[in-house]
Design a protein around this motif. Structure first.
Motif, PDB file in Angstrom:
ATOM      1  N   SER A 153       8.764 -14.340  26.126  1.00 17.57           N
ATOM      2  CA  SER A 153       9.670 -14.026  25.017  1.00 17.57           C
ATOM      3  C   SER A 153      11.114 -13.925  25.492  1.00 17.57           C
ATOM      4  CB  SER A 153       9.249 -12.717  24.343  1.00 17.57           C
ATOM      5  OG  SER A 153       9.317 -11.636  25.265  1.00 17.57           O
TER       6      SER A 153
ATOM      7  N   PHE B 181      11.515 -16.424  21.398  1.00 13.68           N
ATOM      8  CA  PHE B 181      10.559 -15.723  20.542  1.00 13.68           C
ATOM      9  C   PHE B 181      10.837 -16.154  19.112  1.00 13.68           C
ATOM     10  CE2 PHE B 181       8.868 -12.138  18.060  1.00 13.68           C
ATOM     11  CZ  PHE B 181       7.580 -12.083  18.595  1.00 13.68           C
TER      12      PHE B 181
ATOM     13  N   ILE C  70       4.918 -11.338  26.375  1.00 14.50           N
ATOM     14  CA  ILE C  70       5.799 -10.699  25.394  1.00 14.50           C
ATOM     15  C   ILE C  70       6.415  -9.478  26.062  1.00 14.50           C
ATOM     16  CG2 ILE C  70       5.974  -9.680  23.101  1.00 14.50           C
ATOM     17  CD1 ILE C  70       3.396 -11.149  22.361  1.00 14.50           C
TER      18      ILE C  70
END
Length: 375
Positions: free
Chosen positions: A315, A319, A370
């Motif tokens: 990310s 993202f 993430i």
């Protein structure tokens, strides 16, 4: 399996018709064997011996932004969310200042009012970044009575223009919000004259998300925070937790499973969406042959075999979220999945709900970090 005597008895009693039927069934079984095993071996051999030819051809600093939009709902998403995120400080404006020649081609239905709205919003976004409409070429292609069945032909139009201009094609999707800096990072990953870059996209509940997105802050920190608060149901069910019931977990209907790691979360995704690419003629031929949803489902298979696909791994690089209407629940009942839920943690999985192709899944199970801790 029936004993041979039983088959002989059936043929004796029913004659030539049952014999032909049995031969036909045998042929189908052989065909299924080919599909399940030999086809995978064939794909592996193609992948092993495919010769890349465009590695050393320099990529020009030219980008074609391809936007396809029609209908009031999607036009509103485009103007209120997508345009501001794509034209935030470290996305398109930064590329323009770095010397990229950028052209935006919008395929839409003829409407002078909407055309002027698009131009006004784009001008304001450029002025905000100390640029003007002179720094961005904008072209409109008008189509009557646009519909999803013709999406492939609209995509082909963009692809042909990108080849004609020798530009990097970049997908400007009206219901996608992309974080600041993501566009620049994706473009920087194009390292050859046939390279394509894919990234996972996470669905969020549109109304709840936008209610807290009034400041239009598309920094990674803000978008990640809002996304974790308002993930759509299929993404929520993709999280692996001690409390989650595996029979209710439908992560592989989205091609994603997510679990907590020491730092942030680890998402395993089977089919990243291709967001920017150096298109070649065979891509256009592929789109002409198959239906519109190949952008998500089939095209990555071709790119994998040809060693053209690069995939975003974090990310921190990109993202992206898809704004999904609350009434568009695609998987209200999953009765057909049955015991296949038990295989949700396997990288090799076939999706009955959205027909993802098994060769895409076999050849592509990607990890995506993430970088966010909601605690």
């Amino acid at each position: 399996m029936k004993p041979i005597k039983k088959h002989i008895e059936e043929v004796s009693n029913n004659g030539i018709k049952i014999l032909l039927k049995k031969f036909f069934n045998l042929f189908k079984e052989c065909l299924n064997f080919y599909k399940k095993f030999i086809f995978l071996i064939k794909l592996g051999l193609i992948f092993a011996f495919y010769e890349k030819r465009n590695d050393k051809i320099p990529v020009k600093k030219k980008i074609l932004l391809g936007c396809i939009v029609w209908g009031e709902s999607y036009i509103r998403k485009l103007t209120e969310v997508s345009f501001p995120s794509y034209f935030s400080k470290n996305n398109i404006p930064k590329l323009i200042k770095e010397g990229y020649e950028i052209e935006l081609i919008i395929i839409t239905e003829p409407n002078d009012n909407y055309k002027q709205i698009f131009l006004d919003i784009l001008e304001n976004l450029l002025i905000k970044n100390k640029l003007s409409l002179k720094d961005l070429k904008i072209e409109f292609i008008f189509k009557e009575q646009m519909n999803y069945d013709n999406l492939s032909s609209y995509m082909i139009c963009h692809f042909e223009e990108s080849i004609k201009r020798d530009s990097i094609w970049f997908w400007l999707c009206p219901d996608i919000l992309i974080t600041d800096g993501s566009v620049t990072n994706l473009v920087s990953m194009i390292d050859s004259n046939d390279c394509c870059v894919g990234t996972p996209v996470f669905r969020v509940k549109r109304s709840e998300f936008l209610r807290e997105f009034k400041n239009k802050d598309n920094t990674k920190e803000n978008i990640l925070m809002l996304s974790f608060k308002h993930f759509f149901s299929d993404i929520v069910n993709s999280f692996k937790t001690k409390q989650s019931n595996i029979n209710n977990n439908v992560s592989w209907t989205t091609g994603i499973s997510i679990e907590k790691s020491n730092i942030g979360y680890l998402a395993t995704n089977t089919l990243p969406a291709v967001w920017c690419a150096k298109i070649i003629k065979s891509d256009i031929q592929y789109y002409k042959k198959y239906r519109a949803n190949i952008h998500d489902h089939l095209w990555p298979s071709k790119l994998l075999i040809e060693r053209r696909l690069r995939v975003v791994s974090s990310s921190d690089l990109c993202f992206a979220v898809e704004l999904t209407e609350e009434n568009s629940i695609k998987y209200p009942k999953l009765n057909r999945l049955g015991y296949w839920h038990k295989l949700r943690d396997y990288p090799l999985r076939y999706n009955f709900e959205n027909r993802r192709n098994i060769h895409s899944v076999v050849m592509g199970s990607f990890n995506y970090h993430i970088n966010y801790d909601k605690n």
